[in-house]
Design a protein around this motif. Sequence first.
Motif, PDB file in Angstrom:
ATOM      1  N   VAL A 130       0.860  -1.187   0.000  1.00 23.28           N
ATOM      2  CA  VAL A 130       0.000   0.000   0.000  1.00 23.28           C
ATOM      3  C   VAL A 130       0.894   1.235   0.000  1.00 23.28           C
ATOM      4  N   TYR A 131       0.688   2.107  -0.964  1.00 25.04           N
ATOM      5  CA  TYR A 131       1.495   3.312  -1.100  1.00 25.04           C
ATOM      6  C   TYR A 131       0.761   4.501  -0.485  1.00 25.04           C
ATOM      7  N   LEU A 132       1.427   5.134   0.488  1.00 25.49           N
ATOM      8  CA  LEU A 132       0.774   6.159   1.305  1.00 25.49           C
ATOM      9  C   LEU A 132       1.202   7.576   0.927  1.00 25.49           C
ATOM     10  N   PRO A 133       0.239   8.489   0.678  1.00 22.51           N
ATOM     11  CA  PRO A 133       0.538   9.921   0.593  1.00 22.51           C
ATOM     12  C   PRO A 133       0.463  10.477   2.021  1.00 22.51           C
ATOM     13  N   THR A 134       1.603  10.705   2.630  1.00 19.88           N
ATOM     14  CA  THR A 134       1.659  10.848   4.087  1.00 19.88           C
ATOM     15  C   THR A 134       0.919  12.063   4.641  1.00 19.88           C
TER      16      THR A 134
END
Length: 203
Positions: free
Chosen positions: A88-92
Motif C-alpha cells: 500500500v502506497y501512502l501519501p503521508t
Amino acid sequence: MYHSVSNRNECGHPYYRTVTSPEVFGRQMDHLASNGYSVVTPAEVVKALPAARSGQSRLVAITFDDGYEDFYTHAFPILSKYKYTATVYLPTKYIKTTAQTFKGVKCLTWERVRELGRAGIEFGSHTVTHPQLRTLAQKEIDYEVTQSKETIEERLGRAVNSFAYPYAFPEGDRPFMLRLRDSLERAGYDSGVSTISGTVVAP
C-alpha cells in the motif's frame, strides 16, 4: 494496481476509473489462486526477475495507491482469505492519527497502518502531498520523495524501499524521468511502480 476497493459509484471513462468492487476484487484474487500465482512484494519482484524471465515462476505484486480506509475494510479481508500480501502506497499528508480524506475518500490512520503492517502488509511511499511531480522544482521533488519515506519509516520502524508515482507517468519526458530516478536513488529506494503498461525494468 488498485486504488479503492468499494461499492462507491464512479463516473467517467472506464479506463480512468480507480474503484474496484469487492466482488470483482474477490474474483480476481480467486483467479490468481486458481492459476498458481505467487504474490510477492515489489522488492521480491526485483530479486526474482531472472527466474521470472526464464518462465520458472508465476509472480504477481498486488499494489494499492492512496492509502484508502477501504483497503482495511474491503480488500484486506479478501487478501487474508488467500494468505496474500500487498503493498500500500501512502501519501503521508493524508495519513494521520485521526482519519483524513483524500479526493473525498476516507484514508487509513497510522493505527490501522501499523495493524496491517503487523499482519504482513507492506507499505511504500506515494509522496507527501500527491502532487504532479513533473511540475515541481527539483528541491520540491526531493522533499516529496524523501520526507514521505522518512515519515513512514519513523511511524512503522521499518525500511521503506518502494515508491509509487502519483498520476499518469510522463514516460515521454526523458529528462524528467532521469531527474526523478536520481532523486529516488538518493533517497534510498530500490523499486518503483507507475501506470506504464509493459515489461518490468530491473534497476
